[in-house]
Design an enzyme around this catalytic site. Sequence first.
Site, PDB file in Angstrom:
ATOM      1  N   SER A  72       0.857  -1.197   0.000  1.00  0.00           N
ATOM      2  CA  SER A  72       0.000   0.000   0.000  1.00  0.00           C
ATOM      3  C   SER A  72       0.888   1.239   0.000  1.00  0.00           C
ATOM      4  O   SER A  72       2.007   1.214   0.536  1.00  0.00           O
ATOM      5  CB  SER A  72      -0.873   0.025   1.259  1.00  0.00           C
ATOM      6  OG  SER A  72      -1.523   1.274   1.384  1.00  0.00           O
ATOM      7  N   TYR A 114      -1.753  -0.646  10.324  1.00  0.00           N
ATOM      8  CA  TYR A 114      -1.910  -1.098   8.934  1.00  0.00           C
ATOM      9  C   TYR A 114      -0.698  -0.676   8.090  1.00  0.00           C
ATOM     10  O   TYR A 114      -0.115  -1.491   7.370  1.00  0.00           O
ATOM     11  CB  TYR A 114      -3.197  -0.491   8.369  1.00  0.00           C
ATOM     12  CG  TYR A 114      -3.415  -0.701   6.894  1.00  0.00           C
ATOM     13  CD1 TYR A 114      -3.995  -1.874   6.404  1.00  0.00           C
ATOM     14  CD2 TYR A 114      -3.049   0.274   5.967  1.00  0.00           C
ATOM     15  CE1 TYR A 114      -4.200  -2.051   5.040  1.00  0.00           C
ATOM     16  CE2 TYR A 114      -3.249   0.101   4.613  1.00  0.00           C
ATOM     17  CZ  TYR A 114      -3.830  -1.065   4.156  1.00  0.00           C
ATOM     18  OH  TYR A 114      -4.028  -1.242   2.808  1.00  0.00           O
TER      19      TYR A 114
HETATM   20  P1  NAP Z   1     -11.560  -5.762   0.388  1.00  0.00           P
HETATM   21  O1  NAP Z   1     -12.431  -5.321  -0.725  1.00  0.00           O
HETATM   22  O2  NAP Z   1     -11.941  -5.421   1.789  1.00  0.00           O
HETATM   23  O3  NAP Z   1     -11.328  -7.347   0.259  1.00  0.00           O
HETATM   24  C1  NAP Z   1     -10.512  -7.997   1.191  1.00  0.00           C
HETATM   25  C2  NAP Z   1     -10.378  -9.459   0.816  1.00  0.00           C
HETATM   26  O4  NAP Z   1      -9.499 -10.121   1.741  1.00  0.00           O
HETATM   27  C3  NAP Z   1     -11.692 -10.219   0.864  1.00  0.00           C
HETATM   28  O5  NAP Z   1     -11.709 -11.131  -0.207  1.00  0.00           O
HETATM   29  C4  NAP Z   1     -11.619 -10.963   2.209  1.00  0.00           C
HETATM   30  O6  NAP Z   1     -12.373 -12.167   2.216  1.00  0.00           O
HETATM   31  C5  NAP Z   1     -10.141 -11.290   2.256  1.00  0.00           C
HETATM   32  N1  NAP Z   1      -9.612 -11.579   3.592  1.00  0.00           N
HETATM   33  C6  NAP Z   1      -9.583 -10.773   4.682  1.00  0.00           C
HETATM   34  N2  NAP Z   1      -8.999 -11.398   5.722  1.00  0.00           N
HETATM   35  C7  NAP Z   1      -8.645 -12.649   5.277  1.00  0.00           C
HETATM   36  C8  NAP Z   1      -8.010 -13.762   5.879  1.00  0.00           C
HETATM   37  N3  NAP Z   1      -7.592 -13.740   7.161  1.00  0.00           N
HETATM   38  N4  NAP Z   1      -7.810 -14.868   5.118  1.00  0.00           N
HETATM   39  C9  NAP Z   1      -8.222 -14.913   3.835  1.00  0.00           C
HETATM   40  N5  NAP Z   1      -8.818 -13.884   3.207  1.00  0.00           N
HETATM   41  C10 NAP Z   1      -9.041 -12.759   3.929  1.00  0.00           C
HETATM   42  O7  NAP Z   1     -10.065  -5.174   0.225  1.00  0.00           O
HETATM   43  P2  NAP Z   1      -9.305  -4.514  -1.025  1.00  0.00           P
HETATM   44  O8  NAP Z   1      -9.477  -3.049  -0.908  1.00  0.00           O
HETATM   45  O9  NAP Z   1      -9.587  -5.208  -2.285  1.00  0.00           O
HETATM   46  O10 NAP Z   1      -7.797  -4.807  -0.567  1.00  0.00           O
HETATM   47  C11 NAP Z   1      -7.024  -5.862  -1.074  1.00  0.00           C
HETATM   48  C12 NAP Z   1      -5.589  -5.603  -0.700  1.00  0.00           C
HETATM   49  O11 NAP Z   1      -5.197  -4.337  -1.247  1.00  0.00           O
HETATM   50  C13 NAP Z   1      -5.345  -5.525   0.801  1.00  0.00           C
HETATM   51  O12 NAP Z   1      -4.109  -6.127   1.128  1.00  0.00           O
HETATM   52  C14 NAP Z   1      -5.290  -4.027   1.057  1.00  0.00           C
HETATM   53  O13 NAP Z   1      -4.533  -3.707   2.192  1.00  0.00           O
HETATM   54  C15 NAP Z   1      -4.625  -3.547  -0.225  1.00  0.00           C
HETATM   55  N6  NAP Z   1      -4.846  -2.141  -0.505  1.00  0.00           N
HETATM   56  C16 NAP Z   1      -6.097  -1.660  -0.755  1.00  0.00           C
HETATM   57  C17 NAP Z   1      -6.248  -0.286  -1.019  1.00  0.00           C
HETATM   58  C18 NAP Z   1      -7.593   0.333  -1.302  1.00  0.00           C
HETATM   59  O14 NAP Z   1      -7.678   1.570  -1.376  1.00  0.00           O
HETATM   60  N7  NAP Z   1      -8.639  -0.439  -1.494  1.00  0.00           N
HETATM   61  C19 NAP Z   1      -5.125   0.555  -1.024  1.00  0.00           C
HETATM   62  C20 NAP Z   1      -3.884   0.015  -0.772  1.00  0.00           C
HETATM   63  C21 NAP Z   1      -3.750  -1.326  -0.518  1.00  0.00           C
HETATM   64  P3  NAP Z   1     -13.744 -12.277   3.095  1.00  0.00           P
HETATM   65  O15 NAP Z   1     -14.667 -11.216   2.576  1.00  0.00           O
HETATM   66  O16 NAP Z   1     -14.250 -13.662   2.854  1.00  0.00           O
HETATM   67  O17 NAP Z   1     -13.314 -12.030   4.509  1.00  0.00           O
END
Ligand code: NAP
Length: 259
Positions: free
Chosen positions: A154, A168
């Site tokens: 991130s 985080y």
């Molecule tokens: P999201 O929409 O909240 O989705 C999170 C995913 O992770 C879901 O599929 C969830 O599955 C799964 N998950 C959570 N805890 C888990 C565990 N212990 N074991 C297995 N699966 C788990 O998040 P996102 O925004 O797409 O983020 C994805 C990645 O990108 C993350 O690492 C996040 O930190 C990074 N990121 C996101 C942003 C942003 O702005 N969105 C920015 C920078 C980095 P369930 O629903 O089944 O729990």
Amino acid sequence: MQSPSNSAHHPPLRAVIVTGGSRGIGAATANLLARNGYGVCVNFRDDVEAAERVVARIESTGGCAFAYRADVTDEDQVRALFNACERRFGALAGLVNNAGILDRQMPLAEMTVARMRRIVETNLLGALICAREAVLRMQRSRGGQGGAIVNVSSMAARYGAPFEYIDYAASKGAIDTLTVGLAREVAADGIRVNAVRPGLIETEIHASGADPGRIARLRTTIPMQRGGLPDEVAAAIVWLLSDASPYTTGALLDVAGGR
Ligand code: NAP
């Protein structure tokens, strides 16, 4: 559904595990990988319907995927996840270490240890366990075929997220360090390791931080004046995972609209 990898009429698919593949960036990545001919294991922890929707969408366009529930913080469940993927698609070719969580915005002084532990265990320990399992299976010196790992870090790793979620941000800083170290450790053994650092991307993660309007609020601080789309991050992840980036390893690729 029977995988084409078991059929005499198709070459084996290249197997990739996407942790947290059921929503957001992971779901977009699973889709794009399938469109590029990979066999995709869509990992999730809680939301089975969301994971099955991703698989159904992939299958409806002729791709191959299956959903598998595993908590990335649990060593036994992670092993079972990797075994299931190899049973389904054959030798592992890649891992997208994407599963990640955040929590409500607050200064470090107000955070409970339970929260810090949850964040660090999911975002860092989970990524370490999955990376280890991938390396054990892909290293040429252990009989593997080589492969690639992409870690989802991130931009918070650079900014530190003061007053929001330092726990985080720190877990993502460690993901950058894991990427650089592991890339050097396994470079001569046929495995590339890279990271993407997304900026503000339109997913449900912001609502889980109790701030669904976060991107709209911060839009003017983004040089491109908009949040990113999960597909735009997926494009970078799939490139880093693919043979189109054969000499790229240990790289941290910012996908953040210039932020
Ligand atoms: P999201 O929409 O909240 O989705 C999170 C995913 O992770 C879901 O599929 C969830 O599955 C799964 N998950 C959570 N805890 C888990 C565990 N212990 N074991 C297995 N699966 C788990 O998040 P996102 O925004 O797409 O983020 C994805 C990645 O990108 C993350 O690492 C996040 O930190 C990074 N990121 C996101 C942003 C942003 O702005 N969105 C920015 C920078 C980095 P369930 O629903 O089944 O729990």
